[in-house]
Design a protein around this motif. Structure first.
Motif, mmCIF file in Angstrom:
data_model
loop_
_atom_site.group_PDB
_atom_site.id
_atom_site.type_symbol
_atom_site.label_atom_id
_atom_site.label_comp_id
_atom_site.label_asym_id
_atom_site.label_seq_id
_atom_site.Cartn_x
_atom_site.Cartn_y
_atom_site.Cartn_z
ATOM 1 N N PRO A 136 0.821 -1.218 0.000
ATOM 2 C CA PRO A 136 0.000 0.000 0.000
ATOM 3 C C PRO A 136 0.856 1.269 0.000
ATOM 4 C CG PRO A 136 -0.818 -1.577 1.607
ATOM 5 C CD PRO A 136 0.507 -2.095 1.139
ATOM 6 N N PRO A 159 -7.119 0.089 -0.907
ATOM 7 C CA PRO A 159 -5.922 0.924 -0.827
ATOM 8 C C PRO A 159 -5.186 0.972 -2.165
ATOM 9 C CG PRO A 159 -6.025 -0.608 1.019
ATOM 10 C CD PRO A 159 -7.105 -1.020 0.057
ATOM 11 N N PHE A 161 -1.934 0.622 -4.229
ATOM 12 C CA PHE A 161 -0.712 -0.156 -4.046
ATOM 13 C C PHE A 161 0.378 0.347 -4.979
ATOM 14 C CE2 PHE A 161 -4.053 -2.847 -2.479
ATOM 15 C CZ PHE A 161 -3.489 -3.495 -1.384
#
Length: 302
Positions: A136, A159, A161
């Motif tokens: 992340p 999230p 990445f």
């Protein structure tokens, strides 16, 4: 943070210029860029002014070089004298595009993936690889003012990445990477990850253009186009010209089969980006017969 950019700088054109596959325009009109473990939210706030989500230090160390802001693109455009009407049109149309200085490893893999794929398909594949093998990327909490809470630091509710390094690709294994939609490109990517473990990508920047080109054609599955893409989009070697189907069509249909790019010398790669952008946007570069000129390839630099 507010920054001023007096030179050619068009966020929309940069995002859709086909040189990077993770930049995007958010629902709020803010633009997001990712490089390595860094994420930037940026939007135009006035004449030549832009609001950025990063610190002054990060802008100076990461994003200023990323956007190639030490090069005067307006001066490049104004020095071009070309007798080919389509190329003149493309240079005008592409104003605002900049050649990004991206991470060499990510550039290598993404352009390996790009073979025989559309840009949306490439972008989807790259995102899957990042989610599968990457870590992340944490957005600065102050970035929340640049978009909705759902958008900042997330992609489709998950999230954001970073693109995985070679070790992370190999640790994920062929089966998981294959599930990202690489198809026949899978062995090329896995081989590149193995080879990359022994390479110092920063040190390659010390090589001249031809030696750098040769260093990447030594990778399995990497030909002239991909190697030139890495030279241009990761190392800023703006004399390099990747020739894909769009550029090939322009050469054949608008330049009478005569390759015009050598005439642009040290900035040929920048002109290539203008031409690529224009050709894709107009779908068929050969449709404008009125733009074709019999005096193809007659170029001058003032």
């Amino acid at each position: 943070m507010i920054i001023r950019i007096e030179d050619d700088f068009d966020l929309e054109k940069i995002v859709v210029s086909g040189q990077c596959f993770r930049a995007r325009k958010m629902n709020t009109g803010t633009y997001r860029f990712i490089t390595g473990r860094h994420i930037l939210y940026i939007r135009e706030s006035g004449d030549s002014e832009f609001e950025c989500s990063c610190s002054e230090e990060e802008w100076s160390e990461v994003w200023h070089p990323y956007f190639d802001l030490d090069r005067d693109y307006r001066a490049v455009r104004e020095k071009i004298l070309c007798e080919n009407e389509f190329i003149n049109h493309a240079v005008e149309m592409g104003q605002g595009i900049r050649v990004l200085r991206q991470d060499p490893w990510e550039t290598l893999v993404t352009f390996i993936i790009s073979q025989r794929k559309s840009i949306p398909s490439i972008a989807a594949c790259v995102e899957k690889i990042a989610k599968t093998a990457g870590k992340p990327v944490l957005a600065d909490t102050s970035a929340a003012e640049y978009g909705s809470v759902e958008e900042i630091g997330t992609e489709d509710g998950e999230p954001v990445f970073g693109f995985p390094n070679p070790e992370e690709i190999l640790a994920s294994g062929e089966e998981r990477i294959a599930a990202c939609g690489l198809g026949y490109r899978l062995p090329y990517v896995m081989s590149a990850a193995e080879k990359a473990l022994t390479i110092d990508f920063k040190a390659l920047d010390l090589l001249d253009d031809e030696a750098l080109f040769d260093a990447f054609t030594a990778f399995y599955g990497v030909g002239k186009k991909i190697s030139n893409c890495v030279c241009l989009f990761a190392y800023g070697r703006v004399s390099r010209v990747p020739v894909d189907t769009w550029i090939d069509k322009v050469i054949r249909e608008d330049c009478g089969g005569c390759d015009p790019f050598p005439g642009f010398g040290e900035v040929a790669g920048i002109i290539q980006q203008y031409v690529f952008y224009c050709a894709r946007l107009e779908k068929s570069p050969g449709r404008g017969v009125s733009r074709r000129t019999e005096q193809t390839g007659t170029l001058q630099m003032t």
